[in-house]
Design a protein around this motif. Structure first.
Motif, PDB file in Angstrom:
ATOM      1  N   ARG A  34      31.048   0.988  99.680  1.00  0.00           N
ATOM      2  CA  ARG A  34      30.585   1.587  98.524  1.00  0.00           C
ATOM      3  C   ARG A  34      30.763   2.142  97.022  1.00  0.00           C
ATOM      4  O   ARG A  34      30.258   2.612  96.080  1.00  0.00           O
ATOM      5  CB  ARG A  34      30.155   3.025  99.556  1.00  0.00           C
ATOM      6  CG  ARG A  34      29.117   2.457 100.344  1.00  0.00           C
ATOM      7  CD  ARG A  34      28.724   3.987 100.806  1.00  0.00           C
ATOM      8  NE  ARG A  34      28.070   4.155 102.527  1.00  0.00           N
ATOM      9  CZ  ARG A  34      27.009   5.063 102.646  1.00  0.00           C
ATOM     10  NH1 ARG A  34      27.694   6.080 102.935  1.00  0.00           N
ATOM     11  NH2 ARG A  34      26.920   4.821 104.181  1.00  0.00           N
ATOM     12  N   HIS A  35      32.081   2.802  97.394  1.00  0.00           N
ATOM     13  CA  HIS A  35      31.903   2.858  95.907  1.00  0.00           C
ATOM     14  C   HIS A  35      32.767   1.104  95.269  1.00  0.00           C
ATOM     15  O   HIS A  35      32.334   2.059  93.557  1.00  0.00           O
ATOM     16  CB  HIS A  35      34.419   3.153  96.134  1.00  0.00           C
ATOM     17  CG  HIS A  35      35.106   3.716  94.418  1.00  0.00           C
ATOM     18  ND1 HIS A  35      34.731   4.769  93.769  1.00  0.00           N
ATOM     19  CD2 HIS A  35      35.474   2.930  93.963  1.00  0.00           C
ATOM     20  CE1 HIS A  35      35.471   4.954  92.728  1.00  0.00           C
ATOM     21  NE2 HIS A  35      35.929   3.947  93.191  1.00  0.00           N
ATOM     22  N   HIS A  36      33.313   0.351  95.113  1.00  0.00           N
ATOM     23  CA  HIS A  36      33.437  -0.764  94.285  1.00  0.00           C
ATOM     24  C   HIS A  36      31.350  -0.967  94.164  1.00  0.00           C
ATOM     25  O   HIS A  36      31.186  -1.356  92.740  1.00  0.00           O
ATOM     26  CB  HIS A  36      33.531  -1.604  95.447  1.00  0.00           C
ATOM     27  CG  HIS A  36      33.464  -3.271  94.545  1.00  0.00           C
ATOM     28  ND1 HIS A  36      33.912  -3.588  93.253  1.00  0.00           N
ATOM     29  CD2 HIS A  36      32.888  -4.556  94.741  1.00  0.00           C
ATOM     30  CE1 HIS A  36      33.761  -4.658  92.588  1.00  0.00           C
ATOM     31  NE2 HIS A  36      32.967  -5.285  93.423  1.00  0.00           N
ATOM     32  N   ARG A  37      30.258  -0.802  95.349  1.00  0.00           N
ATOM     33  CA  ARG A  37      28.927  -1.054  94.175  1.00  0.00           C
ATOM     34  C   ARG A  37      28.802  -0.190  93.474  1.00  0.00           C
ATOM     35  O   ARG A  37      27.604  -0.334  93.034  1.00  0.00           O
ATOM     36  CB  ARG A  37      28.436  -1.576  95.544  1.00  0.00           C
ATOM     37  CG  ARG A  37      28.651  -2.505  96.305  1.00  0.00           C
ATOM     38  CD  ARG A  37      27.747  -2.985  97.162  1.00  0.00           C
ATOM     39  NE  ARG A  37      26.540  -3.035  96.577  1.00  0.00           N
ATOM     40  CZ  ARG A  37      25.144  -3.333  97.460  1.00  0.00           C
ATOM     41  NH1 ARG A  37      25.261  -2.618  98.658  1.00  0.00           N
ATOM     42  NH2 ARG A  37      23.942  -2.973  96.992  1.00  0.00           N
ATOM     43  N   ALA A  38      28.957   0.898  93.493  1.00  0.00           N
ATOM     44  CA  ALA A  38      28.685   1.617  92.853  1.00  0.00           C
ATOM     45  C   ALA A  38      28.715   1.736  91.888  1.00  0.00           C
ATOM     46  O   ALA A  38      29.635   1.666  90.511  1.00  0.00           O
ATOM     47  CB  ALA A  38      29.085   3.635  93.203  1.00  0.00           C
ATOM     48  N   PRO A  39      27.415   2.534  90.533  1.00  0.00           N
ATOM     49  CA  PRO A  39      27.680   1.698  89.131  1.00  0.00           C
ATOM     50  C   PRO A  39      28.331   3.455  88.355  1.00  0.00           C
ATOM     51  O   PRO A  39      28.401   4.137  88.798  1.00  0.00           O
ATOM     52  CB  PRO A  39      26.575   2.318  88.768  1.00  0.00           C
ATOM     53  CG  PRO A  39      25.683   3.438  89.537  1.00  0.00           C
ATOM     54  CD  PRO A  39      26.221   2.573  90.599  1.00  0.00           C
ATOM     55  N   GLU A  40      29.567   2.479  87.888  1.00  0.00           N
ATOM     56  CA  GLU A  40      30.640   3.052  87.267  1.00  0.00           C
ATOM     57  C   GLU A  40      29.375   4.645  86.047  1.00  0.00           C
ATOM     58  O   GLU A  40      28.909   3.692  85.113  1.00  0.00           O
ATOM     59  CB  GLU A  40      30.894   2.991  86.004  1.00  0.00           C
ATOM     60  CG  GLU A  40      32.569   3.446  85.918  1.00  0.00           C
ATOM     61  CD  GLU A  40      33.558   2.342  85.247  1.00  0.00           C
ATOM     62  OE1 GLU A  40      34.232   2.942  84.426  1.00  0.00           O
ATOM     63  OE2 GLU A  40      33.746   1.293  85.894  1.00  0.00           O
ATOM     64  N   LEU A  41      29.569   5.638  86.176  1.00  0.00           N
ATOM     65  CA  LEU A  41      29.027   6.928  85.057  1.00  0.00           C
ATOM     66  C   LEU A  41      29.825   6.830  84.108  1.00  0.00           C
ATOM     67  O   LEU A  41      31.015   6.990  84.017  1.00  0.00           O
ATOM     68  CB  LEU A  41      28.957   8.480  86.020  1.00  0.00           C
ATOM     69  CG  LEU A  41      28.286   8.352  87.564  1.00  0.00           C
ATOM     70  CD1 LEU A  41      28.065   9.468  87.511  1.00  0.00           C
ATOM     71  CD2 LEU A  41      26.602   7.567  86.976  1.00  0.00           C
ATOM     72  N   PRO A  42      28.603   6.939  82.909  1.00  0.00           N
ATOM     73  CA  PRO A  42      29.644   6.852  81.474  1.00  0.00           C
ATOM     74  C   PRO A  42      30.627   8.568  81.221  1.00  0.00           C
ATOM     75  O   PRO A  42      29.781   9.415  81.981  1.00  0.00           O
ATOM     76  CB  PRO A  42      28.789   7.276  80.189  1.00  0.00           C
ATOM     77  CG  PRO A  42      27.783   7.132  81.438  1.00  0.00           C
ATOM     78  CD  PRO A  42      27.637   6.833  82.439  1.00  0.00           C
ATOM     79  N   ALA A  43      31.899   8.328  80.671  1.00  0.00           N
ATOM     80  CA  ALA A  43      32.769   9.824  80.365  1.00  0.00           C
ATOM     81  C   ALA A  43      32.146  10.505  79.670  1.00  0.00           C
ATOM     82  O   ALA A  43      32.153  11.870  79.351  1.00  0.00           O
ATOM     83  CB  ALA A  43      33.925   9.346  80.348  1.00  0.00           C
ATOM     84  N   GLY A  44      32.014   9.991  78.589  1.00  0.00           N
ATOM     85  CA  GLY A  44      31.161  11.145  77.503  1.00  0.00           C
ATOM     86  C   GLY A  44      29.338  10.746  77.614  1.00  0.00           C
ATOM     87  O   GLY A  44      28.652  10.296  77.937  1.00  0.00           O
TER      88      GLY A  44
END
Length: 125
Positions: A34-44
Protein backbone atom coordinates in the motif's frame (compact mmCIF):
# COMPACT_ATOMS: atom_id res chain seq x y z
CA UNK A 1 3.05 -48.53 2.80
CA UNK A 2 0.21 -46.12 2.13
CA UNK A 3 1.11 -42.54 1.29
CA UNK A 4 -2.29 -41.17 2.34
CA UNK A 5 -1.71 -41.22 6.12
CA UNK A 6 1.86 -39.89 5.70
CA UNK A 7 0.65 -36.98 3.56
CA UNK A 8 -2.16 -36.26 6.04
CA UNK A 9 0.34 -36.30 8.92
CA UNK A 10 2.64 -33.87 7.01
CA UNK A 11 -0.26 -31.48 6.36
CA UNK A 12 -1.39 -31.60 9.99
CA UNK A 13 2.17 -31.05 11.24
CA UNK A 14 3.10 -28.22 8.83
CA UNK A 15 -0.24 -26.35 8.49
CA UNK A 16 -0.21 -24.58 11.89
CA UNK A 17 3.32 -23.32 11.41
CA UNK A 18 2.53 -22.10 7.89
CA UNK A 19 -0.65 -20.36 9.08
CA UNK A 20 1.17 -18.58 11.92
CA UNK A 21 3.96 -17.52 9.56
CA UNK A 22 1.37 -16.07 7.15
CA UNK A 23 -0.41 -14.29 10.00
CA UNK A 24 2.85 -12.60 10.95
CA UNK A 25 4.21 -11.76 7.50
CA UNK A 26 1.17 -10.94 5.35
CA UNK A 27 0.15 -7.68 7.17
CA UNK A 28 3.67 -6.25 6.74
CA UNK A 29 3.66 -7.18 3.06
CA UNK A 30 0.25 -5.55 2.58
CA UNK A 31 1.44 -2.34 4.33
CA UNK A 32 4.56 -2.23 2.17
CA UNK A 33 2.47 -2.76 -0.97
CA UNK A 34 0.00 0.00 0.00
CA UNK A 35 2.83 2.41 0.83
CA UNK A 36 4.46 1.65 -2.50
CA UNK A 37 1.23 2.32 -4.39
CA UNK A 38 0.27 5.50 -2.48
CA UNK A 39 1.07 8.71 -4.35
CA UNK A 40 3.85 10.77 -2.84
CA UNK A 41 2.50 13.97 -1.32
CA UNK A 42 4.45 17.16 -1.98
CA UNK A 43 6.43 18.46 0.97
CA UNK A 44 5.79 22.14 0.35
CA UNK A 45 3.41 24.50 -1.37
CA UNK A 46 2.40 24.04 -5.01
CA UNK A 47 5.19 24.84 -7.46
CA UNK A 48 3.10 27.64 -8.99
CA UNK A 49 2.87 29.46 -5.65
CA UNK A 50 6.57 28.90 -5.02
CA UNK A 51 7.43 30.35 -8.44
CA UNK A 52 5.21 33.39 -7.83
CA UNK A 53 6.82 33.97 -4.43
CA UNK A 54 10.28 33.64 -5.96
CA UNK A 55 9.47 36.21 -8.64
CA UNK A 56 7.94 38.60 -6.10
CA UNK A 57 10.89 38.45 -3.69
CA UNK A 58 13.37 38.64 -6.59
CA UNK A 59 11.63 41.81 -7.77
CA UNK A 60 11.70 43.23 -4.21
CA UNK A 61 15.42 42.49 -3.97
CA UNK A 62 16.14 44.10 -7.34
CA UNK A 63 14.06 47.20 -6.53
CA UNK A 64 15.49 47.89 -3.07
CA UNK A 65 16.36 51.57 -2.89
CA UNK A 66 19.99 52.53 -2.42
CA UNK A 67 19.26 53.93 1.04
CA UNK A 68 17.57 50.75 2.32
CA UNK A 69 18.77 49.58 5.70
CA UNK A 70 21.17 46.66 5.96
CA UNK A 71 18.61 44.74 8.00
CA UNK A 72 16.00 45.07 5.25
CA UNK A 73 18.51 44.14 2.54
CA UNK A 74 19.79 41.08 4.46
CA UNK A 75 16.32 39.85 5.43
CA UNK A 76 15.08 40.14 1.83
CA UNK A 77 18.15 38.27 0.60
CA UNK A 78 17.65 35.54 3.24
CA UNK A 79 13.99 35.17 2.26
CA UNK A 80 15.02 34.86 -1.38
CA UNK A 81 17.65 32.24 -0.52
CA UNK A 82 15.10 30.24 1.51
CA UNK A 83 12.72 30.25 -1.46
CA UNK A 84 15.55 29.21 -3.79
CA UNK A 85 16.42 26.29 -1.50
CA UNK A 86 12.77 25.22 -1.40
CA UNK A 87 12.49 25.42 -5.20
CA UNK A 88 15.71 23.41 -5.57
CA UNK A 89 14.26 20.69 -3.35
CA UNK A 90 11.03 20.57 -5.37
CA UNK A 91 12.67 20.30 -8.80
CA UNK A 92 15.70 18.34 -7.57
CA UNK A 93 18.48 20.84 -8.26
CA UNK A 94 21.72 20.59 -6.31
CA UNK A 95 22.75 23.75 -4.47
CA UNK A 96 25.31 24.98 -1.95
CA UNK A 97 23.46 28.04 -0.68
CA UNK A 98 23.34 26.82 2.91
CA UNK A 99 27.07 26.23 3.14
CA UNK A 100 28.40 29.46 1.64
CA UNK A 101 28.95 32.65 3.64
CA UNK A 102 27.45 35.91 2.40
CA UNK A 103 29.60 37.42 -0.32
CA UNK A 104 30.78 36.94 -3.88
CA UNK A 105 30.73 33.11 -3.84
CA UNK A 106 27.15 33.03 -2.57
CA UNK A 107 26.11 35.56 -5.24
CA UNK A 108 27.62 33.33 -7.94
CA UNK A 109 25.81 30.31 -6.45
CA UNK A 110 22.51 32.23 -6.55
CA UNK A 111 23.04 32.95 -10.25
CA UNK A 112 23.91 29.30 -10.92
CA UNK A 113 20.82 28.10 -9.05
CA UNK A 114 18.59 30.59 -10.89
CA UNK A 115 19.96 29.33 -14.20
CA UNK A 116 19.49 25.67 -13.20
CA UNK A 117 15.90 26.38 -12.17
CA UNK A 118 15.26 28.18 -15.46
CA UNK A 119 16.60 25.16 -17.37
CA UNK A 120 14.03 23.03 -15.57
CA UNK A 121 11.20 25.43 -16.45
CA UNK A 122 11.00 27.56 -13.30
CA UNK A 123 11.85 31.10 -14.37
CA UNK A 124 12.74 33.41 -11.50
CA UNK A 125 12.83 36.77 -13.23
Amino acid sequence: MATGPVALYAVVAVAPSALFWCALKVPALVRRWRHHRAPELPAGPPIEKLAADLRRVHRLLAELPAGASAVRRNSTRQAYDALLVQACREVEVEHRLAGLPEGFDREIERLRVEESLAERGLSVS
